[in-house]
Each structure stands twice: as C-alpha cells, then as structure tokens.
Design an enzyme around this catalytic site. Sequence first.
Site, PDB file in Angstrom:
ATOM      1  N   GLU A   1      41.396  41.452  59.314  1.00 32.76           N
ATOM      2  CA  GLU A   1      41.821  40.823  58.053  1.00 32.76           C
ATOM      3  C   GLU A   1      42.104  39.356  58.313  1.00 32.76           C
ATOM      4  OE1 GLU A   1      42.116  41.641  54.616  1.00 32.76           O
ATOM      5  OE2 GLU A   1      42.473  39.488  54.718  1.00 32.76           O
TER       6      GLU A   1
ATOM      7  N   HIS B   1      55.820  68.961  23.046  1.00 34.82           N
ATOM      8  CA  HIS B   1      56.163  68.231  21.830  1.00 34.82           C
ATOM      9  C   HIS B   1      57.587  67.706  21.948  1.00 34.82           C
ATOM     10  CE1 HIS B   1      56.322  67.171  17.608  1.00 34.82           C
ATOM     11  NE2 HIS B   1      57.490  67.774  17.536  1.00 34.82           N
TER      12      HIS B   1
ATOM     13  N   LEU C   1      48.272  42.216  54.543  1.00 35.85           N
ATOM     14  CA  LEU C   1      47.269  43.252  54.260  1.00 35.85           C
ATOM     15  C   LEU C   1      47.256  43.552  52.760  1.00 35.85           C
ATOM     16  CD1 LEU C   1      48.195  45.629  57.248  1.00 35.85           C
ATOM     17  CD2 LEU C   1      46.354  43.923  57.165  1.00 35.85           C
TER      18      LEU C   1
ATOM     19  N   ARG D   1      33.824  38.276  38.596  1.00 30.51           N
ATOM     20  CA  ARG D   1      34.027  38.045  40.017  1.00 30.51           C
ATOM     21  C   ARG D   1      32.708  38.270  40.751  1.00 30.51           C
ATOM     22  NH1 ARG D   1      39.104  37.692  41.843  1.00 30.51           N
ATOM     23  NH2 ARG D   1      38.727  38.769  43.805  1.00 30.51           N
TER      24      ARG D   1
HETATM   25  P1  FAD Z   1      39.528  43.170  48.120  1.00 31.98           P
HETATM   26  O1  FAD Z   1      40.763  43.736  47.550  1.00 31.98           O
HETATM   27  O2  FAD Z   1      38.987  41.935  47.500  1.00 31.98           O
HETATM   28  O3  FAD Z   1      39.850  42.904  49.662  1.00 31.98           O
HETATM   29  C1  FAD Z   1      38.975  42.250  50.497  1.00 31.98           C
HETATM   30  C2  FAD Z   1      39.738  41.797  51.738  1.00 31.98           C
HETATM   31  O4  FAD Z   1      38.793  41.375  52.707  1.00 31.98           O
HETATM   32  C3  FAD Z   1      40.664  40.607  51.505  1.00 31.98           C
HETATM   33  O5  FAD Z   1      41.920  40.896  52.050  1.00 31.98           O
HETATM   34  C4  FAD Z   1      39.992  39.455  52.268  1.00 31.98           C
HETATM   35  O6  FAD Z   1      40.917  38.536  52.823  1.00 31.98           O
HETATM   36  C5  FAD Z   1      39.285  40.230  53.365  1.00 31.98           C
HETATM   37  N1  FAD Z   1      38.121  39.550  53.945  1.00 31.98           N
HETATM   38  C6  FAD Z   1      37.029  39.057  53.296  1.00 31.98           C
HETATM   39  N2  FAD Z   1      36.128  38.577  54.169  1.00 31.98           N
HETATM   40  C7  FAD Z   1      36.660  38.773  55.391  1.00 31.98           C
HETATM   41  C8  FAD Z   1      36.208  38.502  56.714  1.00 31.98           C
HETATM   42  N3  FAD Z   1      35.002  37.961  56.957  1.00 31.98           N
HETATM   43  N4  FAD Z   1      37.020  38.821  57.742  1.00 31.98           N
HETATM   44  C9  FAD Z   1      38.227  39.382  57.543  1.00 31.98           C
HETATM   45  N5  FAD Z   1      38.709  39.662  56.316  1.00 31.98           N
HETATM   46  C10 FAD Z   1      37.931  39.380  55.268  1.00 31.98           C
HETATM   47  N6  FAD Z   1      41.549  46.664  39.684  1.00 31.98           N
HETATM   48  C11 FAD Z   1      42.118  47.793  39.198  1.00 31.98           C
HETATM   49  O7  FAD Z   1      41.600  48.890  39.435  1.00 31.98           O
HETATM   50  N7  FAD Z   1      43.249  47.746  38.449  1.00 31.98           N
HETATM   51  C12 FAD Z   1      43.855  46.580  38.133  1.00 31.98           C
HETATM   52  O8  FAD Z   1      44.883  46.576  37.456  1.00 31.98           O
HETATM   53  C13 FAD Z   1      43.282  45.384  38.617  1.00 31.98           C
HETATM   54  N8  FAD Z   1      43.844  44.198  38.333  1.00 31.98           N
HETATM   55  C14 FAD Z   1      43.288  43.058  38.832  1.00 31.98           C
HETATM   56  C15 FAD Z   1      43.879  41.839  38.499  1.00 31.98           C
HETATM   57  C16 FAD Z   1      43.344  40.665  38.972  1.00 31.98           C
HETATM   58  C17 FAD Z   1      43.989  39.354  38.608  1.00 31.98           C
HETATM   59  C18 FAD Z   1      42.199  40.702  39.823  1.00 31.98           C
HETATM   60  C19 FAD Z   1      41.629  39.427  40.373  1.00 31.98           C
HETATM   61  C20 FAD Z   1      41.594  41.904  40.140  1.00 31.98           C
HETATM   62  C21 FAD Z   1      42.134  43.089  39.647  1.00 31.98           C
HETATM   63  N9  FAD Z   1      41.560  44.323  39.927  1.00 31.98           N
HETATM   64  C22 FAD Z   1      42.114  45.467  39.405  1.00 31.98           C
HETATM   65  C23 FAD Z   1      40.351  44.445  40.755  1.00 31.98           C
HETATM   66  C24 FAD Z   1      40.758  44.852  42.199  1.00 31.98           C
HETATM   67  O9  FAD Z   1      41.645  43.902  42.717  1.00 31.98           O
HETATM   68  C25 FAD Z   1      39.520  44.964  43.071  1.00 31.98           C
HETATM   69  O10 FAD Z   1      38.580  45.845  42.480  1.00 31.98           O
HETATM   70  C26 FAD Z   1      39.889  45.483  44.455  1.00 31.98           C
HETATM   71  O11 FAD Z   1      40.835  44.657  45.077  1.00 31.98           O
HETATM   72  C27 FAD Z   1      38.643  45.605  45.342  1.00 31.98           C
HETATM   73  O12 FAD Z   1      39.023  46.082  46.586  1.00 31.98           O
HETATM   74  P2  FAD Z   1      38.179  45.772  47.905  1.00 31.98           P
HETATM   75  O13 FAD Z   1      38.881  46.533  48.990  1.00 31.98           O
HETATM   76  O14 FAD Z   1      36.757  46.016  47.660  1.00 31.98           O
HETATM   77  O15 FAD Z   1      38.332  44.205  48.169  1.00 31.98           O
HETATM   78  P1  NAI Z   2      34.945  40.664  33.215  1.00 33.40           P
HETATM   79  O1  NAI Z   2      33.590  40.920  33.676  1.00 33.40           O
HETATM   80  O2  NAI Z   2      35.849  41.797  32.848  1.00 33.40           O
HETATM   81  O3  NAI Z   2      34.922  39.703  31.934  1.00 33.40           O
HETATM   82  C1  NAI Z   2      34.317  38.451  31.954  1.00 33.40           C
HETATM   83  C2  NAI Z   2      34.075  38.006  30.523  1.00 33.40           C
HETATM   84  O4  NAI Z   2      33.658  36.659  30.536  1.00 33.40           O
HETATM   85  C3  NAI Z   2      32.988  38.808  29.818  1.00 33.40           C
HETATM   86  O5  NAI Z   2      33.460  39.171  28.547  1.00 33.40           O
HETATM   87  C4  NAI Z   2      31.823  37.840  29.762  1.00 33.40           C
HETATM   88  O6  NAI Z   2      30.977  38.056  28.666  1.00 33.40           O
HETATM   89  C5  NAI Z   2      32.554  36.522  29.656  1.00 33.40           C
HETATM   90  N1  NAI Z   2      31.792  35.350  30.089  1.00 33.40           N
HETATM   91  C6  NAI Z   2      30.931  35.260  31.136  1.00 33.40           C
HETATM   92  N2  NAI Z   2      30.447  34.002  31.228  1.00 33.40           N
HETATM   93  C7  NAI Z   2      31.027  33.291  30.240  1.00 33.40           C
HETATM   94  C8  NAI Z   2      30.957  31.925  29.808  1.00 33.40           C
HETATM   95  N3  NAI Z   2      30.195  31.052  30.450  1.00 33.40           N
HETATM   96  N4  NAI Z   2      31.684  31.543  28.749  1.00 33.40           N
HETATM   97  C9  NAI Z   2      32.486  32.426  28.088  1.00 33.40           C
HETATM   98  N5  NAI Z   2      32.585  33.717  28.444  1.00 33.40           N
HETATM   99  C10 NAI Z   2      31.884  34.144  29.510  1.00 33.40           C
HETATM  100  O7  NAI Z   2      35.601  39.761  34.355  1.00 33.40           O
HETATM  101  P2  NAI Z   2      37.085  39.317  34.631  1.00 33.40           P
HETATM  102  O8  NAI Z   2      37.947  39.489  33.432  1.00 33.40           O
HETATM  103  O9  NAI Z   2      36.982  37.982  35.274  1.00 33.40           O
HETATM  104  O10 NAI Z   2      37.542  40.383  35.716  1.00 33.40           O
HETATM  105  C11 NAI Z   2      36.811  40.515  36.955  1.00 33.40           C
HETATM  106  C12 NAI Z   2      36.871  41.907  37.467  1.00 33.40           C
HETATM  107  O11 NAI Z   2      38.181  42.261  37.870  1.00 33.40           O
HETATM  108  C13 NAI Z   2      36.425  42.902  36.427  1.00 33.40           C
HETATM  109  O12 NAI Z   2      35.220  43.470  36.872  1.00 33.40           O
HETATM  110  C14 NAI Z   2      37.497  43.930  36.355  1.00 33.40           C
HETATM  111  O13 NAI Z   2      36.965  45.201  36.580  1.00 33.40           O
HETATM  112  C15 NAI Z   2      38.475  43.581  37.468  1.00 33.40           C
HETATM  113  N6  NAI Z   2      39.820  43.639  36.898  1.00 33.40           N
HETATM  114  C16 NAI Z   2      40.303  44.857  36.526  1.00 33.40           C
HETATM  115  C17 NAI Z   2      41.522  44.974  35.915  1.00 33.40           C
HETATM  116  C18 NAI Z   2      41.982  46.305  35.473  1.00 33.40           C
HETATM  117  O14 NAI Z   2      41.394  47.295  35.876  1.00 33.40           O
HETATM  118  N7  NAI Z   2      43.029  46.393  34.658  1.00 33.40           N
HETATM  119  C19 NAI Z   2      42.371  43.792  35.666  1.00 33.40           C
HETATM  120  C20 NAI Z   2      41.738  42.573  36.066  1.00 33.40           C
HETATM  121  C21 NAI Z   2      40.524  42.515  36.674  1.00 33.40           C
END
Ligand code: FAD
Ligand code: NAI
Length: 469
Positions: free
Chosen positions: A34, A448, A39, A276
């Site tokens: 990492e 309920h 972590l 993303r």
């Molecule tokens: P990540 O969590 O992105 O972890 C990747 C890790 O790899 C990181 O710690 C990074 O530092 C490390 N890494 C990368 N490259 C290297 C390298 N070369 N060497 C060593 N370490 C490295 N999903 C939900 O299901 N529910 C939610 O409510 C939700 N809310 C979110 C809110 C926000 C603001 C964001 C941005 C995302 C949210 N997501 C949510 C999405 C969720 O965070 C991701 O789907 C999830 O973290 C993916 O897990 P992962 O293990 O694939 O990667």
């Molecule tokens: P997203 O894919 O959910 O939404 C992006 C939005 O931006 C879409 O509606 C798209 O049409 C729009 N868009 C794209 N290009 C654009 C442009 N040039 N101008 C205006 N609108 C544009 O992506 P988001 O919200 O950034 O989240 C990223 C990922 O993180 C998602 O895939 C989601 O699954 C995950 N995530 C999950 C959460 C949860 O499960 N509660 C919370 C936050 C993130």
Amino acid sequence: MADQFDLTIIGSGPGGYVCAIRAAQLGLKVAVVEKWPTLGGTCLNIGCIPSKALLHASELFEEAGHGFKALGIDIPAPQLNLPQMMHHKADTVASNVGGVDYLFKKNKITVFRGIGSIPAAGKVLVTPQSGPQQEIATKNIVIATGSVSANLPGIAIDEKTVVTSTGALTLDKVPGKLLVIGAGVIGLELGSVWARLGAKVTVVEYLDRILPGMDSEVARQFQRMLQKQGMEFKLSSKVAGIDKLENGALQVRVEPAKGGDIELLDADVALVAIGRRPFTDGLGLDIAGVAMDERGRVRVDGHYKSSVDGIYAIGDVIAGPMLAHKAEDEGIAVAEILSGQAGHVNYSAIPSVVYTNPEVASVGKTEDELKADGVNYKIGKFPFTANGRAKAMLATQGFVKILADVETDRVLGAHIVGKNAGEMIHELVTLMEFSGASEDLARTTHAHPTLSEAIREAALALGDGAIHI
Ligand code: FAD
Ligand code: NAI
C-alpha cells in the site's frame, strides 16, 4: 531473497484488504503493498466512510433545523460547528482504518509500504517514499489498485475551489454557491451535504436525466424531491470551462450538451463529479504483459485472472460497478479460487444505494432494461404515504417498486426511494439470491409497524392486490 508469499495484493481498499483477510483465513501466506500511509483505500479514507459521516451529521443538522417543530420539539435554530463535524468525520475514518490494521495483525498479513509494481509474474517490487526498493517473491499477485476521479479537459483541480470528491469532503467553510458537475452518486450525495449546511447547489448534468443507470421513473421522482430541498438542475448541459476571477470566485461557462449559447454561472466552489477512472499508473503492466480493455481496465476472465498466469485483478480496476461491496465480494471470490475453492460473485444481485434523504436503493434490472430486453414483466408499487410507520416518522416521501416476470413471478429487480431504503433493500437482494418469486415475499410476515411493510405491499400488488391502498 525475502520470504516467498503465496499471495501479494497491491492496494488495500475494500477489494484488497478483504481479499487478504479471506486468503489468510484460508491458510495462504499473504502480503499487501500500500502506497498510502493508512490502509482501507478510497472507500475508508476519502470515499464511502467520510462521505457517510458527513451525510449523517448534515442530515441531523437539517432535521434539527426544519423537522423537529412538527414533532413537538421546540429548540433554537441549530448552529453549525463545521470543525467539529469534520472532527467527527476524521474520527470515523481513523477508527475504520485502524480496524483494518487490527484485522491484518490478527490474520498475520505482512504490509509493505510503498508503490508496488510488477516486473514479471511471481515478483512485486516495492518502492517506498524513502529507503531502498524491496522485491517480494510471490506465487500469485492480485491487482486491487482501484480508481481515481476523472477530470474534464482544461479544468485545473486545486482541491480548494475546483474540487473532486476528496476536496469536497474537506472544505473549511460552507460555500455560498456550489456548482456540481455531474448528477451521479457523488454529485448528489456531496451536493446534499453542502445544501443541508446552507450552500446554494446547482447541478450541471450532460444527460437529460439524473443518476444514469438507475430506473428512470425513480430518477425522475427523486429529482423532484431534491428540487424541493432547494437543489437546482441544469440537465442536457455541459461545462465548457471554469474561470477564476480576481476576487477568488469562479465563473463557470455552461452550454447546452448539443452546443449553443453559453451561460455564465457564479460559484464559490465547483465539484467535478463526472465519474472515476481505473488506476494502474506505475504498476508497469505493459512490461508484465497484462492486457487492458478499451477503457483502461485490467481485462480478466471469469476467475479474475488477467492475460498473464499468476496475475489477477479485482475491484474498481476491472469492469463492473465501482462499488465497495462489489470489490469486497470479488476479493473473497479470488481468495477462494486461489485456495482451490469455487469463488463466485452473483452480478445480477448487487445492490446500489444513494445515501441522500430520502435514500435511493436498487437491485437487479430497471424497468428501462426490461423494456429494452423485451421481457414480459409486471410492476408492483407501494407508496410510503400509505405506510403507518412512515406517517409516524413524517417520512412519507417515496415508494417501493418491484419488477417480476409475468410467466414465472420471479423477481427481476427492485427499486426503493425512501427513508432507510439502503437498509431495506437487502430483503430483496436475499430474495433474488434465492431466485425468489414475488409471491414468496407477499406471503412472508413482516413486523408491524415497519417501513419494510411497504415492500411486502408492493409484492402483494403483484398478486391479488396490496391491502392498504
Ligand atoms: P480503492 O478503494 O480505490 O483502493 C485502492 C488502493 O490501492 C488505494 O489504497 C491506493 O493507495 C492503492 N494503490 C494504488 N496503486 C498502488 C500501487 N501501485 N502500489 C501500492 N498501492 C497502490 N462505494 C460504495 O459501495 N458505497 C459508497 O457509499 C461509496 N461512497 C463513495 C464515496 C466517494 C466520495 C467515492 C470517491 C467513492 C465511493 N464509493 C462507494 C466507491 C468505493 O470507494 C470504491 O468502489 C472502492 O473503494 C473500490 O475499492 P478497490 O479496493 O477496488 O480500490
Ligand atoms: P457517476 O458515474 O455516478 O456519475 C457521473 C455523472 O456525470 C453522470 O450522470 C454523467 O452523465 C455525468 N457527466 C459525465 N461527463 C459530464 C460532463 N462533461 N458534464 C456534465 N456531466 C457529466 O460518477 P460519480 O458520481 O463521479 O461517482 C463515481 C463512482 O463512485 C460511481 O461509479 C459510483 O458507483 C461510486 N460511488 C458510489 C457511491 C455509493 O454507492 N453510494 C457514492 C459515491 C460514489
């Protein structure tokens, strides 16, 4: 040469850390690489967990300001203590990432700090911030490096006024005007946080709807609810550029998605939330010969194996929804596969939740997908306005919608807009895991008065009819 590991995982997000724990439980000798100081990856540090801490706190702030009076609780207008709210968020993150440290120690997982790269199958090179490189010899490698925010060309992110979700989780004051680019999950969740704390929020969305991928009826009704909360939407629009004025304010150039006259919008902060992208920078996958797909994701087979033997990938860095629980389940599946078991993820029953108020939760097919696939489906719907508990809680917004096959009655999808929808969806997920029919649900006794009775009523509506409407 250092110890030989059975499995080395690069990345400690929900995919990587859950994979490590399950692999260790199954008797493998596991290393995790990492590059961040803590972590837990995106989800625990800058994603799911901090956003939910702020969503919870801001929801209570909003409720104390506007919801208590009708319940007979007279209090003075609540005062926002943003630094304390941010402390709550930081404490929540610290306790969660500390929990992963504890679990790693408990399961005897070795952590290497630094950037991991793969010179060839069987080898991981760790480059720490300072000090010499280390080489890990390993039978198998799992890439779990996750994703990072996508950006628009020509827009410079400074994480202060032009921010991604990371900056939007750490603003030190409530922006007067917040412009959100993208009406997806991040835009609506973090837009809600700052709207509740007092920002005027405008969301610019490229498509003609919010939450693409969600059931379109759900998205339409949910948009109305957010508008009632004061959020403004500019659909079918795109941001052509952002200019920083001398006084520090932003001027955002918005134009119709199809092109046309530019409109100028003022903002104090702009949040770029347009999706993303998978993150594989620095891994050296081209050198190792790992094939990627057309969207920069690691290409894997049904067993999460890449094009190179001994190299696997899971989570946001491969195809599928970018969700923490999807990454976790793939982590468990690959650990089982590498231990000789039949690891598997059921992609047709992965729930998805938007943690706003009301929440939006869904599993399985949307009505739009069933229509497009030419499936003969039926719809059972029930509104929370007809649910006794929802009335008592003043939480009557929203509805339950269940979609089932006309011939077999099998449930194909379910969508809930409402208070606690994210908790309630799981009985539908379980039902779908067991290939259940709507009649199974309709004949299941529900306590309920609960909000979950609305789910049973929607199932009853698919048969002889709901009782309370
Ligand atoms: P990540 O969590 O992105 O972890 C990747 C890790 O790899 C990181 O710690 C990074 O530092 C490390 N890494 C990368 N490259 C290297 C390298 N070369 N060497 C060593 N370490 C490295 N999903 C939900 O299901 N529910 C939610 O409510 C939700 N809310 C979110 C809110 C926000 C603001 C964001 C941005 C995302 C949210 N997501 C949510 C999405 C969720 O965070 C991701 O789907 C999830 O973290 C993916 O897990 P992962 O293990 O694939 O990667
Ligand atoms: P997203 O894919 O959910 O939404 C992006 C939005 O931006 C879409 O509606 C798209 O049409 C729009 N868009 C794209 N290009 C654009 C442009 N040039 N101008 C205006 N609108 C544009 O992506 P988001 O919200 O950034 O989240 C990223 C990922 O993180 C998602 O895939 C989601 O699954 C995950 N995530 C999950 C959460 C949860 O499960 N509660 C919370 C936050 C993130």
